[in-house]
Design an enzyme around this catalytic site. Structure first.
Site, PDB file in Angstrom:
ATOM      1  N   THR A  97      10.720 -17.996  -4.960  1.00  0.00           N
ATOM      2  CA  THR A  97      12.023 -18.645  -4.840  1.00  0.00           C
ATOM      3  C   THR A  97      12.180 -19.094  -3.397  1.00  0.00           C
ATOM      4  O   THR A  97      12.316 -18.260  -2.497  1.00  0.00           O
ATOM      5  CB  THR A  97      13.169 -17.676  -5.214  1.00  0.00           C
ATOM      6  OG1 THR A  97      12.934 -17.167  -6.523  1.00  0.00           O
ATOM      7  CG2 THR A  97      14.510 -18.393  -5.170  1.00  0.00           C
ATOM      8  N   LYS A 172      16.802 -22.978 -10.101  1.00  0.00           N
ATOM      9  CA  LYS A 172      16.867 -21.541  -9.783  1.00  0.00           C
ATOM     10  C   LYS A 172      18.119 -21.233  -8.948  1.00  0.00           C
ATOM     11  O   LYS A 172      18.755 -20.190  -9.112  1.00  0.00           O
ATOM     12  CB  LYS A 172      15.594 -21.120  -9.032  1.00  0.00           C
ATOM     13  CG  LYS A 172      15.586 -19.712  -8.486  1.00  0.00           C
ATOM     14  CD  LYS A 172      15.374 -18.634  -9.534  1.00  0.00           C
ATOM     15  CE  LYS A 172      15.454 -17.248  -8.893  1.00  0.00           C
ATOM     16  NZ  LYS A 172      15.138 -16.155  -9.800  1.00  0.00           N
ATOM     17  N   LYS A 240      18.824 -13.896   0.363  1.00  0.00           N
ATOM     18  CA  LYS A 240      17.915 -15.033   0.648  1.00  0.00           C
ATOM     19  C   LYS A 240      18.249 -16.184  -0.305  1.00  0.00           C
ATOM     20  O   LYS A 240      18.412 -17.324   0.117  1.00  0.00           O
ATOM     21  CB  LYS A 240      16.463 -14.601   0.451  1.00  0.00           C
ATOM     22  CG  LYS A 240      15.480 -15.777   0.311  1.00  0.00           C
ATOM     23  CD  LYS A 240      14.053 -15.327   0.024  1.00  0.00           C
ATOM     24  CE  LYS A 240      13.810 -14.747  -1.339  1.00  0.00           C
ATOM     25  NZ  LYS A 240      13.431 -15.671  -2.408  1.00  0.00           N
TER      26      LYS A 240
HETATM   27  N1  LIG Z   1      11.574  -8.955  -8.004  1.00  0.00           N
HETATM   28  C1  LIG Z   1      12.283  -9.684  -8.867  1.00  0.00           C
HETATM   29  O1  LIG Z   1      12.950  -9.155  -9.772  1.00  0.00           O
HETATM   30  C2  LIG Z   1      12.265 -11.202  -8.759  1.00  0.00           C
HETATM   31  C3  LIG Z   1      12.808 -11.950  -9.805  1.00  0.00           C
HETATM   32  C4  LIG Z   1      12.788 -13.339  -9.736  1.00  0.00           C
HETATM   33  C5  LIG Z   1      12.278 -13.962  -8.610  1.00  0.00           C
HETATM   34  N2  LIG Z   1      11.761 -13.216  -7.581  1.00  0.00           N
HETATM   35  C6  LIG Z   1      11.206 -13.925  -6.409  1.00  0.00           C
HETATM   36  O2  LIG Z   1       9.791 -13.821  -6.465  1.00  0.00           O
HETATM   37  C7  LIG Z   1       9.255 -13.738  -5.140  1.00  0.00           C
HETATM   38  C8  LIG Z   1       8.441 -12.443  -5.018  1.00  0.00           C
HETATM   39  O3  LIG Z   1       9.265 -11.341  -5.303  1.00  0.00           O
HETATM   40  P1  LIG Z   1       8.637  -9.854  -5.449  1.00  0.00           P
HETATM   41  O4  LIG Z   1       9.749  -9.006  -5.942  1.00  0.00           O
HETATM   42  O5  LIG Z   1       7.354  -9.899  -6.173  1.00  0.00           O
HETATM   43  O6  LIG Z   1       8.377  -9.532  -3.899  1.00  0.00           O
HETATM   44  P2  LIG Z   1       7.465  -8.395  -3.252  1.00  0.00           P
HETATM   45  O7  LIG Z   1       7.214  -7.281  -4.205  1.00  0.00           O
HETATM   46  O8  LIG Z   1       8.059  -8.089  -1.912  1.00  0.00           O
HETATM   47  O9  LIG Z   1       6.069  -9.151  -3.035  1.00  0.00           O
HETATM   48  C9  LIG Z   1       5.927 -10.175  -2.100  1.00  0.00           C
HETATM   49  C10 LIG Z   1       4.474 -10.580  -2.046  1.00  0.00           C
HETATM   50  O10 LIG Z   1       4.320 -11.634  -1.098  1.00  0.00           O
HETATM   51  C11 LIG Z   1       3.356 -11.241  -0.119  1.00  0.00           C
HETATM   52  N3  LIG Z   1       3.728 -11.814   1.172  1.00  0.00           N
HETATM   53  C12 LIG Z   1       4.961 -11.755   1.763  1.00  0.00           C
HETATM   54  N4  LIG Z   1       4.934 -12.398   2.937  1.00  0.00           N
HETATM   55  C13 LIG Z   1       3.694 -12.886   3.095  1.00  0.00           C
HETATM   56  C14 LIG Z   1       3.055 -13.636   4.112  1.00  0.00           C
HETATM   57  N5  LIG Z   1       3.733 -14.042   5.209  1.00  0.00           N
HETATM   58  N6  LIG Z   1       1.749 -13.938   3.957  1.00  0.00           N
HETATM   59  C15 LIG Z   1       1.070 -13.539   2.866  1.00  0.00           C
HETATM   60  N7  LIG Z   1       1.627 -12.825   1.855  1.00  0.00           N
HETATM   61  C16 LIG Z   1       2.909 -12.498   1.983  1.00  0.00           C
HETATM   62  C17 LIG Z   1       3.384  -9.733  -0.106  1.00  0.00           C
HETATM   63  O11 LIG Z   1       2.177  -9.213   0.443  1.00  0.00           O
HETATM   64  P3  LIG Z   1       2.086  -7.679   0.944  1.00  0.00           P
HETATM   65  O12 LIG Z   1       1.684  -6.880  -0.272  1.00  0.00           O
HETATM   66  O13 LIG Z   1       1.042  -7.686   1.991  1.00  0.00           O
HETATM   67  O14 LIG Z   1       3.442  -7.298   1.473  1.00  0.00           O
HETATM   68  C18 LIG Z   1       3.533  -9.458  -1.598  1.00  0.00           C
HETATM   69  O15 LIG Z   1       2.317  -9.631  -2.269  1.00  0.00           O
HETATM   70  C19 LIG Z   1      10.454 -13.808  -4.182  1.00  0.00           C
HETATM   71  O16 LIG Z   1      10.632 -15.131  -3.770  1.00  0.00           O
HETATM   72  C20 LIG Z   1      11.618 -13.340  -5.063  1.00  0.00           C
HETATM   73  O17 LIG Z   1      12.863 -13.882  -4.618  1.00  0.00           O
HETATM   74  C21 LIG Z   1      11.740 -11.854  -7.636  1.00  0.00           C
END
Ligand SMILES: NC(=O)c1ccc[n+]([C@@H]2O[C@H](COP(=O)([O-])OP(=O)(O)OC[C@H]3O[C@@H](n4cnc5c(N)ncnc54)[C@H](OP(=O)(O)O)[C@@H]3O)[C@@H](O)[C@H]2O)c1
Length: 294
Positions: A97, A172, A240
């Site tokens: 997102t 979104k 965010k």
């Molecule tokens: N969680 C939900 O329920 C949900 C629902 C809908 C949408 N989303 C969206 O989906 C996206 C991911 O969410 P998530 O919950 O999966 O987040 P998350 O668990 O924090 O995972 C984030 C991922 O991105 C990687 N990452 C972050 N910064 C980076 C960088 N600078 N360079 C390389 N890799 C990087 C992290 O790597 P590391 O493992 O090294 O930290 C991790 O693999 C976000 O945009 C969120 O808003 C989430």
């Protein structure tokens, strides 16, 4: 079956990449913290690479699900970024997102190298990713969307194309604007019920059957009453997303007053230590105002 790379094995990306492998695609994963990529390969098979550039070599599709605008830039651009390794004719599918601004900027950069772009943010949370039941909102050229559709369908219950690059991200934003107002209203309603001495869970169950019903009321009221906020999608992520929506509204000359107000309320929840609570924790503001221990 396609050759696919998946960049970002977080709460969402890890199970999404797993569905691709289980469906028979040839999958290479990349994660900034390599241990997660190693675990993923141990669990699912496939292979992992140390950089996005290495992961995407020879791939038809590159899916990404990282954090915010800067994180997306970090995996796409630069000497080790995905664009440095993708060939003309490949398609980048972004499930993060992010803003429409970064989306249009990176899509234009890819187009110069013959790389297609689909912005494809998701809704459905951790459970939706694990069960392969996400709702995916897409923008991009028709041809890129059509090519990527069968790959995305592996982890989706609904996928729609809304227009050119950026249209998926704007959809979104609409999703998050709707959630913000709904959760604040439900917080007020449940608090009202509790203060009036009613059984708030019983009230929610009945109201859910009528015109006041909603997904949030049906699925979150009980845990809001019980003070439980571990449903996954965190307040920090929501801030965010609302920030992105408010910026987009400003650019379009729109006023989004409820979104702006609820964004501030989520800021208060962060100050209460709730950055990692899920979004239904807006009700905690009322408990705090009432002098209760959280
Ligand atoms: N969680 C939900 O329920 C949900 C629902 C809908 C949408 N989303 C969206 O989906 C996206 C991911 O969410 P998530 O919950 O999966 O987040 P998350 O668990 O924090 O995972 C984030 C991922 O991105 C990687 N990452 C972050 N910064 C980076 C960088 N600078 N360079 C390389 N890799 C990087 C992290 O790597 P590391 O493992 O090294 O930290 C991790 O693999 C976000 O945009 C969120 O808003 C989430």
């Amino acid at each position: 079956m396609a050759k696919v790379a998946f960049l970002g094995l977080g709460v969402m990306g890890y199970p999404m990449a797993g569905h691709l492998k289980a469906a028979g695609h040839e999958v290479t994963v990349y994660n900034r913290t390599a241990a997660k990529a190693e675990n993923w390969v141990a669990q699912h098979g496939g292979s992992w690479a140390a950089t996005p550039r290495e992961a995407v070599a020879g791939c038809d599709f590159v899916m990404a699900c990282v954090g915010n605008d800067d994180d997306l830039r970090a995996v796409v651009q630069g000497d080790d970024g995905a664009f440095a390794g993708m060939g003309a004719g490949a398609t980048f599918v972004d499930h993060t997102t992010v803003s429409a601004i970064v989306t249009r900027e990176l899509a234009a950069l890819g187009a110069e190298a013959g790389i297609g772009w689909v912005d494809a943010p998701v809704s459905g949370g951790q459970a939706g990713a694990e069960n392969g039941q996400l709702a995916i909102m897409c923008g991009g050229a028709e041809a890129a969307f059509t090519a990527a559709l069968p790959v995305m369908e592996v982890y989706a219950k609904a996928v729609e194309h809304f227009g050119p690059v950026g249209a998926g991200q704007i959809t979104k934003m609409v999703n998050q604007v709707c959630i913000a107002g709904a959760v604040q209203s439900i917080s007020e309603g449940l608090w009202f019920a509790m203060q009036a001495g009613l059984d708030a869970k019983k009230v929610a169950k009945l109201v859910s059957q009528g015109a006041g019903g909603s997904w949030q009321l049906a699925n979150r009221a009980e845990t809001m009453v019980d003070n439980q906020f571990d449903h996954g999608f965190a307040v920090n992520w929501m801030r965010k997303d609302l920030g992105i929506a408010l910026e987009q509204g400003k650019e379009m000359g729109l006023s989004l007053p409820v979104t702006a107000l609820v964004d501030q309320f989520y800021g208060e929840v962060q100050q209460l230590g709730g950055g990692r609570w899920d979004t239904s924790s807006l009700i905690q503001r009322f408990r705090k105002m009432n002098g209760e221990d959280l």
